[in-house]
Design a protein around this motif. Structure first.
Motif, PDB file in Angstrom:
ATOM      1  N   GLY A  58      -0.032  -3.583  -8.929  1.00 39.69           N
ATOM      2  CA  GLY A  58       0.997  -3.504  -9.714  1.00 39.69           C
ATOM      3  C   GLY A  58       1.286  -2.158 -10.410  1.00 39.69           C
ATOM      4  N   GLY A  59       0.589  -1.250 -10.086  1.00 39.58           N
ATOM      5  CA  GLY A  59       0.748   0.394 -10.368  1.00 39.58           C
ATOM      6  C   GLY A  59       1.295   0.903  -9.248  1.00 39.58           C
ATOM      7  N   THR A  60       0.922   2.363  -9.304  1.00 41.90           N
ATOM      8  CA  THR A  60       1.578   3.256  -8.250  1.00 41.90           C
ATOM      9  C   THR A  60       0.520   4.182  -7.493  1.00 41.90           C
ATOM     10  OG1 THR A  60       3.686   3.390  -9.416  1.00 41.90           O
ATOM     11  CG2 THR A  60       3.314   5.081  -7.934  1.00 41.90           C
ATOM     12  N   ASP A  61       0.868   4.276  -6.412  1.00 43.03           N
ATOM     13  CA  ASP A  61      -0.191   5.188  -5.609  1.00 43.03           C
ATOM     14  C   ASP A  61       0.655   6.647  -5.079  1.00 43.03           C
ATOM     15  OD1 ASP A  61      -2.275   3.444  -5.351  1.00 43.03           O
ATOM     16  OD2 ASP A  61      -1.709   2.651  -3.512  1.00 43.03           O
ATOM     17  N   ILE A  62       0.071   7.757  -5.541  1.00 43.43           N
ATOM     18  CA  ILE A  62       0.690   8.923  -5.461  1.00 43.43           C
ATOM     19  C   ILE A  62      -0.049   9.704  -4.334  1.00 43.43           C
ATOM     20  CG2 ILE A  62       1.181  11.381  -6.271  1.00 43.43           C
ATOM     21  CD1 ILE A  62       2.646   9.274  -7.722  1.00 43.43           C
ATOM     22  N   PHE A  63       0.859  10.126  -3.113  1.00 44.04           N
ATOM     23  CA  PHE A  63       0.293  10.655  -1.961  1.00 44.04           C
ATOM     24  C   PHE A  63       0.777  12.064  -1.724  1.00 44.04           C
ATOM     25  CE2 PHE A  63       0.038   6.168  -0.868  1.00 44.04           C
ATOM     26  CZ  PHE A  63      -1.200   6.124  -0.196  1.00 44.04           C
ATOM     27  N   GLU A  64      -0.118  12.968  -1.553  1.00 44.95           N
ATOM     28  CA  GLU A  64       0.462  14.424  -1.398  1.00 44.95           C
ATOM     29  C   GLU A  64      -0.134  14.943   0.019  1.00 44.95           C
ATOM     30  OE1 GLU A  64      -0.373  17.310  -4.254  1.00 44.95           O
ATOM     31  OE2 GLU A  64      -0.379  15.880  -5.702  1.00 44.95           O
ATOM     32  N   ASP A  65       0.929  15.209   1.101  1.00 47.96           N
ATOM     33  CA  ASP A  65       0.419  15.613   2.086  1.00 47.96           C
ATOM     34  C   ASP A  65      -0.395  14.516   2.949  1.00 47.96           C
ATOM     35  OD1 ASP A  65       1.878  18.195   1.923  1.00 47.96           O
ATOM     36  OD2 ASP A  65       0.020  18.993   1.084  1.00 47.96           O
ATOM     37  N   GLY A  66      -0.202  13.372   2.802  1.00 46.61           N
ATOM     38  CA  GLY A  66      -0.611  12.274   3.569  1.00 46.61           C
ATOM     39  C   GLY A  66      -1.979  11.871   2.564  1.00 46.61           C
ATOM     40  N   ASP A  67      -2.595  12.391   1.730  1.00 45.07           N
ATOM     41  CA  ASP A  67      -3.710  12.012   0.973  1.00 45.07           C
ATOM     42  C   ASP A  67      -3.384  11.359  -0.428  1.00 45.07           C
ATOM     43  OD1 ASP A  67      -5.326  13.192   3.108  1.00 45.07           O
ATOM     44  OD2 ASP A  67      -5.084  15.248   1.942  1.00 45.07           O
ATOM     45  N   LEU A  68      -4.125  10.112  -0.503  1.00 43.96           N
ATOM     46  CA  LEU A  68      -3.865   9.734  -1.747  1.00 43.96           C
ATOM     47  C   LEU A  68      -4.520  10.480  -2.887  1.00 43.96           C
ATOM     48  CD1 LEU A  68      -3.538   6.885  -3.393  1.00 43.96           C
ATOM     49  CD2 LEU A  68      -5.814   6.090  -3.100  1.00 43.96           C
ATOM     50  N   VAL A  69      -3.840  10.942  -3.762  1.00 47.95           N
ATOM     51  CA  VAL A  69      -4.505  11.817  -4.982  1.00 47.95           C
ATOM     52  C   VAL A  69      -4.432  11.160  -6.293  1.00 47.95           C
ATOM     53  CG1 VAL A  69      -3.582  13.841  -4.060  1.00 47.95           C
ATOM     54  CG2 VAL A  69      -2.256  12.643  -5.653  1.00 47.95           C
ATOM     55  N   SER A  70      -3.739  10.009  -6.650  1.00 48.24           N
ATOM     56  CA  SER A  70      -3.997   9.344  -7.705  1.00 48.24           C
ATOM     57  C   SER A  70      -3.350   7.936  -7.527  1.00 48.24           C
ATOM     58  CB  SER A  70      -3.422   9.846  -8.818  1.00 48.24           C
ATOM     59  OG  SER A  70      -1.896   9.879  -9.066  1.00 48.24           O
ATOM     60  N   HIS A  71      -3.825   7.140  -8.385  1.00 52.04           N
ATOM     61  CA  HIS A  71      -3.276   5.764  -8.342  1.00 52.04           C
ATOM     62  C   HIS A  71      -3.419   5.361  -9.632  1.00 52.04           C
ATOM     63  CE1 HIS A  71      -7.588   4.465  -8.058  1.00 52.04           C
ATOM     64  NE2 HIS A  71      -7.324   3.321  -8.433  1.00 52.04           N
ATOM     65  N   SER A  72      -2.482   4.324 -10.136  1.00 52.37           N
ATOM     66  CA  SER A  72      -2.464   3.785 -11.491  1.00 52.37           C
ATOM     67  C   SER A  72      -2.267   2.137 -11.312  1.00 52.37           C
ATOM     68  CB  SER A  72      -1.110   3.928 -12.262  1.00 52.37           C
ATOM     69  OG  SER A  72      -0.048   3.645 -11.748  1.00 52.37           O
ATOM     70  N   VAL A  73      -3.047   1.644 -12.472  1.00 58.52           N
ATOM     71  CA  VAL A  73      -3.025   0.034 -12.526  1.00 58.52           C
ATOM     72  C   VAL A  73      -2.716  -0.283 -13.936  1.00 58.52           C
ATOM     73  CG1 VAL A  73      -4.966  -0.108 -10.553  1.00 58.52           C
ATOM     74  CG2 VAL A  73      -5.250  -0.041 -13.002  1.00 58.52           C
ATOM     75  N   PRO A  74      -2.037  -1.623 -13.866  1.00 61.02           N
ATOM     76  CA  PRO A  74      -1.724  -1.864 -15.460  1.00 61.02           C
ATOM     77  C   PRO A  74      -3.143  -2.003 -16.051  1.00 61.02           C
ATOM     78  CG  PRO A  74      -0.557  -3.112 -13.628  1.00 61.02           C
ATOM     79  CD  PRO A  74      -1.571  -2.260 -12.817  1.00 61.02           C
ATOM     80  N   ASN A  75      -3.191  -1.868 -17.428  1.00 62.89           N
ATOM     81  CA  ASN A  75      -4.192  -2.107 -18.326  1.00 62.89           C
ATOM     82  C   ASN A  75      -3.955  -3.207 -19.178  1.00 62.89           C
ATOM     83  OD1 ASN A  75      -3.026  -0.873 -20.310  1.00 62.89           O
ATOM     84  ND2 ASN A  75      -4.025   1.047 -20.085  1.00 62.89           N
ATOM     85  N   ILE A  76      -4.999  -3.460 -19.887  1.00 59.11           N
ATOM     86  CA  ILE A  76      -5.005  -4.771 -20.834  1.00 59.11           C
ATOM     87  C   ILE A  76      -4.109  -4.473 -22.131  1.00 59.11           C
ATOM     88  CG2 ILE A  76      -7.119  -5.932 -20.063  1.00 59.11           C
ATOM     89  CD1 ILE A  76      -8.410  -4.735 -22.580  1.00 59.11           C
ATOM     90  N   PHE A  77      -3.713  -3.176 -22.394  1.00 59.93           N
ATOM     91  CA  PHE A  77      -3.217  -2.768 -23.530  1.00 59.93           C
ATOM     92  C   PHE A  77      -1.629  -2.820 -23.161  1.00 59.93           C
ATOM     93  CE2 PHE A  77      -7.071  -0.630 -23.757  1.00 59.93           C
ATOM     94  CZ  PHE A  77      -7.634  -1.473 -24.980  1.00 59.93           C
ATOM     95  N   GLY A  78      -1.078  -3.098 -22.066  1.00 58.94           N
ATOM     96  CA  GLY A  78       0.391  -3.098 -21.535  1.00 58.94           C
ATOM     97  C   GLY A  78       0.839  -1.827 -21.241  1.00 58.94           C
ATOM     98  N   GLY A  79      -0.111  -0.927 -20.897  1.00 61.64           N
ATOM     99  CA  GLY A  79       0.334   0.509 -20.401  1.00 61.64           C
ATOM    100  C   GLY A  79      -0.291   0.548 -18.855  1.00 61.64           C
TER     101      GLY A  79
END
Length: 152
Positions: A58-79
């Motif tokens: 339910g979050g977002t994966d950020i790829f730069e030049d084909g490499d996964l550099v960061s990913h996000s996931v929902p947290n229990i606080f609604g963020g």
């Protein structure tokens, strides 16, 4: 998800504003200048050849030049919790102003966002204010105060 979840405020601390560009994206302004642009896919121009992809959590994966550099996931606080590799890099928590409060991996508050009149968001970066307030006499250390850039 805030437009500032993946934003690196390397243009200095203070106030950043996002303004819709009229074609589905948004310009990010700082000190009256456009310092970044988010396209219709949510990818910021400052990330270069980057791709934002929704992930199964339910979050977002950020790829730069084909490499996964960061990913996000929902947290229990609604963020969202954003990770670089396996290390927690930042967390957001919904605030009463309709935006999010932004914390680093150690849960020190880095800034907050609020909706603005343009239909975007405003981001206010705190810098080292939390550290300064930990002194018995913060005013005696006022020369050390700085508004460090936010890094996402």
């Amino acid at each position: 998800m805030s437009i500032f979840d993946c934003f690196d405020a390397s243009y200095g601390a203070g106030l950043y504003e996002s303004m819709p560009d009229g074609i589905g994206g948004a310009d990010i302004m700082h000190d009256g200048l456009v310092v970044d642009h988010a396209g219709t896919d949510g990818v910021l121009d400052s990330l270069g050849m980057a791709l934002a992809v929704p992930n199964v959590d339910g979050g977002t994966d950020i790829f730069e030049d084909g490499d996964l550099v960061s990913h996000s996931v929902p947290n229990i606080f609604g963020g969202t919790d954003t990770y670089h590799g396996t290390q927690l890099f930042s967390s957001t928590i919904d605030n009463v102003m309709g935006g999010v409060d932004i914390f680093d991996g150690d849960m020190d508050m880095q800034g907050f966002t609020t909706p603005n009149v343009f239909g975007g968001e405003d981001l206010l970066s705190f810098g080292n204010a939390v550290e300064m307030m930990s002194f018995d006499d913060p005013l005696a250390h006022s020369a050390e105060f700085c508004l460090d850039p936010l890094e996402f």
